[in-house]
Design a protein around this motif. Sequence first.
Motif, PDB file in Angstrom:
ATOM      1  N   LEU A  64      36.884  11.966 -15.867  1.00  0.00           N
ATOM      2  CA  LEU A  64      38.336  12.347 -15.141  1.00  0.00           C
ATOM      3  C   LEU A  64      39.748  11.947 -15.998  1.00  0.00           C
ATOM      4  CD1 LEU A  64      37.874  11.333 -11.435  1.00  0.00           C
ATOM      5  CD2 LEU A  64      37.411  13.256 -12.410  1.00  0.00           C
ATOM      6  N   SER A  65      40.438  12.670 -15.865  1.00  0.00           N
ATOM      7  CA  SER A  65      41.862  12.608 -16.608  1.00  0.00           C
ATOM      8  C   SER A  65      42.540  11.391 -16.111  1.00  0.00           C
ATOM      9  CB  SER A  65      42.957  13.534 -16.440  1.00  0.00           C
ATOM     10  OG  SER A  65      43.323  13.900 -15.227  1.00  0.00           O
ATOM     11  N   ASP A  66      43.507  10.586 -16.927  1.00  0.00           N
ATOM     12  CA  ASP A  66      44.351   9.667 -16.382  1.00  0.00           C
ATOM     13  C   ASP A  66      44.695   9.849 -14.999  1.00  0.00           C
ATOM     14  OD1 ASP A  66      43.439   8.237 -18.650  1.00  0.00           O
ATOM     15  OD2 ASP A  66      45.497   8.624 -19.680  1.00  0.00           O
ATOM     16  N   ALA A  67      45.473  10.982 -14.885  1.00  0.00           N
ATOM     17  CA  ALA A  67      46.138  11.493 -13.542  1.00  0.00           C
ATOM     18  C   ALA A  67      45.110  11.348 -12.393  1.00  0.00           C
ATOM     19  CB  ALA A  67      46.810  12.727 -13.586  1.00  0.00           C
ATOM     20  N   GLN A  68      43.991  12.017 -12.639  1.00  0.00           N
ATOM     21  CA  GLN A  68      42.824  12.031 -11.713  1.00  0.00           C
ATOM     22  C   GLN A  68      42.225  10.551 -11.392  1.00  0.00           C
ATOM     23  OE1 GLN A  68      40.404  14.909 -13.946  1.00  0.00           O
ATOM     24  NE2 GLN A  68      40.915  16.430 -12.240  1.00  0.00           N
ATOM     25  N   SER A 123      43.848   7.874 -11.516  1.00  0.00           N
ATOM     26  CA  SER A 123      45.192   7.380 -10.676  1.00  0.00           C
ATOM     27  C   SER A 123      44.980   7.771  -9.043  1.00  0.00           C
ATOM     28  CB  SER A 123      46.491   7.515 -11.527  1.00  0.00           C
ATOM     29  OG  SER A 123      46.644   7.193 -12.415  1.00  0.00           O
ATOM     30  N   ARG A 124      44.786   9.018  -8.910  1.00  0.00           N
ATOM     31  CA  ARG A 124      44.553   9.442  -7.728  1.00  0.00           C
ATOM     32  C   ARG A 124      43.329   8.754  -6.937  1.00  0.00           C
ATOM     33  NH1 ARG A 124      41.364  12.295  -4.960  1.00  0.00           N
ATOM     34  NH2 ARG A 124      40.210  13.042  -6.877  1.00  0.00           N
ATOM     35  N   GLN A 125      42.280   8.624  -7.655  1.00  0.00           N
ATOM     36  CA  GLN A 125      41.099   7.968  -6.898  1.00  0.00           C
ATOM     37  C   GLN A 125      41.388   6.524  -6.858  1.00  0.00           C
ATOM     38  OE1 GLN A 125      37.868   8.187  -9.640  1.00  0.00           O
ATOM     39  NE2 GLN A 125      37.018   9.911  -8.571  1.00  0.00           N
ATOM     40  N   ARG A 177      33.673  13.230 -12.813  1.00  0.00           N
ATOM     41  CA  ARG A 177      33.153  14.397 -11.849  1.00  0.00           C
ATOM     42  C   ARG A 177      31.977  14.936 -12.155  1.00  0.00           C
ATOM     43  NH1 ARG A 177      37.846  17.294 -11.011  1.00  0.00           N
ATOM     44  NH2 ARG A 177      38.099  15.952  -9.324  1.00  0.00           N
ATOM     45  N   GLU A 228      32.631   8.883  -3.413  1.00  0.00           N
ATOM     46  CA  GLU A 228      33.018   9.701  -4.515  1.00  0.00           C
ATOM     47  C   GLU A 228      32.882   8.933  -5.934  1.00  0.00           C
ATOM     48  OE1 GLU A 228      37.301  11.894  -6.355  1.00  0.00           O
ATOM     49  OE2 GLU A 228      37.391  10.624  -4.146  1.00  0.00           O
TER      50      GLU A 228
END
Length: 254
Positions: A80-84, A86-88, A71, A66
Motif C-alpha cells: 500500500l501507499s503511505d496514504a493508504q 495512514s488510513r489503515q 492489498r 483487513e
Amino acid sequence: MADMVLAQDVQKYYGAFHALKGINLQVSAGEVVCLIGPSGSGKSTLLRCLNQLESIDGGAIRIDGELAGYRQHGNTVRELSDAQVSRQRLASGMVFQRFNLFGHQTALQNIMEGPVVVQRRPRAQVRDEAMALLKRVGLADKHGSYPTELSGGQQQRVAIARALAMKPKLMLFDEPTSALDPELVSEVLAVMRDLAASGMTMIVVTHELGFAREVANRVVFMDHGTLIETGTPDQVLGNPEHPRTREFINAVLA
C-alpha cells in the motif's frame, strides 16, 4: 467472536537482530490481552508492527479482517501507499509510555486535533465529543489546561482520550504507566479498566501484574522475540507452566 487482530508468523529484523521470531497471535473483538515479559523481549515492537509504525519482514497481520500494509488480489499482493497505510492506521489507537501531547495546545485542543485535521470532521461535533471524552477520563475541568499545567497521570489520561477521539476499533497501550510516579498509576489504570468494561478490544504491554490479573481475558508472556506462554491470568500469573515465565513473575513480585 470475530478476530480483531490476527498475526501470522510475524518476523521483524533490525539489521542482524531478530526482534520478532514468528509471532502468532489472535485477539477477538472485545478481548483484553496483556503482554508481559522482560525489557527487550519484543513486546513494544509487536505493538508498533500491529499499528504499522514498523514494517514487518515476514508473515502477515490482519486488523479486523483487513491485511495490514498490503492489498491482495488473488495470488498477487501489492504494497500500500503511505496514504493508504495512514488510513489503515486509524483503525487502532496507540498510547505510549510518554504522553507526546502538543505543548502549545490545551487538553481539549490536543483531543480535537486528529478528528478535525486528519478525519476532517465538523469542529463543533468534534468539540462536543472531546468534552465528553474528557469527562469520561475525569478531566472535564481541565479542558483549558496546557500539558505543563497537568500532572503526568492527567497528561496520560488526555493521551488516552486523544486516541479514543479517532474512534478506533482497537486500542494499543505500550507500558502506559511506566513513566508515572507510583501514586499516579492508579488513576490511569482506572480509565483503562473502564475502557475494558465498555467492550473495547485492547492489547496492553504492562508490568502491572495486578491490573493484568484483574482486567485481562488472556495474558501472553514474551521473551527473546517469541511467545513463550499464553492463557488466562490465573493460568499464566498464578500457575505458569514454563520455567522462564515462573522466573519472570517471581522477579517482578519480588
